[in-house]
Design a protein around this motif. Structure first.
Motif, PDB file in Angstrom:
ATOM      1  N   MET A  28       0.823  -1.206   0.000  1.00  0.00           N
ATOM      2  CA  MET A  28       0.000   0.000   0.000  1.00  0.00           C
ATOM      3  C   MET A  28       0.857   1.256   0.000  1.00  0.00           C
ATOM      4  O   MET A  28       0.571   2.214  -0.721  1.00  0.00           O
ATOM      5  CB  MET A  28      -0.938   0.001   1.214  1.00  0.00           C
ATOM      6  CG  MET A  28      -2.032  -1.046   1.170  1.00  0.00           C
ATOM      7  SD  MET A  28      -2.950  -1.173   2.731  1.00  0.00           S
ATOM      8  CE  MET A  28      -3.947   0.322   2.637  1.00  0.00           C
ATOM      9  N   ARG A  33      -1.020   4.522  -1.580  1.00  0.00           N
ATOM     10  CA  ARG A  33      -2.402   4.494  -1.084  1.00  0.00           C
ATOM     11  C   ARG A  33      -2.623   5.585  -0.041  1.00  0.00           C
ATOM     12  O   ARG A  33      -1.680   6.100   0.563  1.00  0.00           O
ATOM     13  CB  ARG A  33      -2.721   3.132  -0.464  1.00  0.00           C
ATOM     14  CG  ARG A  33      -2.811   1.983  -1.434  1.00  0.00           C
ATOM     15  CD  ARG A  33      -4.141   1.945  -2.169  1.00  0.00           C
ATOM     16  NE  ARG A  33      -5.273   1.773  -1.291  1.00  0.00           N
ATOM     17  CZ  ARG A  33      -5.773   0.595  -0.913  1.00  0.00           C
ATOM     18  NH1 ARG A  33      -5.225  -0.532  -1.340  1.00  0.00           N
ATOM     19  NH2 ARG A  33      -6.813   0.544  -0.104  1.00  0.00           N
ATOM     20  N   ASP A  34      -3.864   5.884   0.190  1.00  0.00           N
ATOM     21  CA  ASP A  34      -4.277   6.910   1.133  1.00  0.00           C
ATOM     22  C   ASP A  34      -3.732   6.612   2.533  1.00  0.00           C
ATOM     23  O   ASP A  34      -3.751   5.453   2.986  1.00  0.00           O
ATOM     24  CB  ASP A  34      -5.808   6.972   1.169  1.00  0.00           C
ATOM     25  CG  ASP A  34      -6.315   8.046   2.100  1.00  0.00           C
ATOM     26  OD1 ASP A  34      -6.026   9.229   1.839  1.00  0.00           O
ATOM     27  OD2 ASP A  34      -6.990   7.689   3.084  1.00  0.00           O
ATOM     28  N   ASP A  37      -5.997   4.627   4.955  1.00  0.00           N
ATOM     29  CA  ASP A  37      -6.062   3.197   4.678  1.00  0.00           C
ATOM     30  C   ASP A  37      -4.815   2.474   5.197  1.00  0.00           C
ATOM     31  O   ASP A  37      -4.907   1.393   5.775  1.00  0.00           O
ATOM     32  CB  ASP A  37      -6.211   2.929   3.174  1.00  0.00           C
ATOM     33  CG  ASP A  37      -7.524   3.440   2.623  1.00  0.00           C
ATOM     34  OD1 ASP A  37      -8.484   3.593   3.401  1.00  0.00           O
ATOM     35  OD2 ASP A  37      -7.584   3.685   1.400  1.00  0.00           O
TER      36      ASP A  37
END
Length: 87
Positions: A28, A33-34, A37
Motif C-alpha cells: 500500500m 495508497r491513502d 487506509d
C-alpha cells in the motif's frame, strides 16, 4: 519460558496473518495508497502481533504455574517486563 504445544499453532497462525497484513501495508505504501487506509491496516498488524504476544505470555504463565520442574519460577519483575514489552 516456552510456549506449550497447544498454543504454538494459534500463535503461528496469528503471526502468519500479521506477516501477510504487513506485506499488504508495504504494498500500500509503495503504491501510494491513502494515509488513512495505510494506518488502518498498520493498526490491524499491530493488534495481531499484540494478540500473539499475549498468547505467548499467557501460555508461559500457565505453564509456570503448573510446572513442577526444577527451573526457578519467573519473578514478578520478569512477568512485569514481559507485559510491558507488549504495552
Amino acid at each position: 519460558m516456552q510456549v506449550d504445544a497447544e498454543s504454538v499453532r494459534p500463535v503461528l497462525n496469528r503471526l502468519r496473518r500479521a506477516q501477510g497484513q504487513l506485506a499488504a501495508v508495504i504494498a500500500m505504501v509503495e503504491s501510494g495508497r491513502d494515509c488513512k487506509d495505510v494506518v488502518t491496516q498498520l493498526a490491524a498488524v499491530s493488534r495481531a502481533l499484540d494478540r500473539a504476544g499475549f498468547k505467548i505470555v499467557a501460555s508461559g504463565m500457565r505453564q509456570c504455574l503448573a510446572d513442577d520442574s526444577e527451573a526457578p519460577p519467573m519473578t514478578q519483575e520478569d512477568l512485569e517486563k514481559l507485559f510491558l514489552a507488549l504495552a
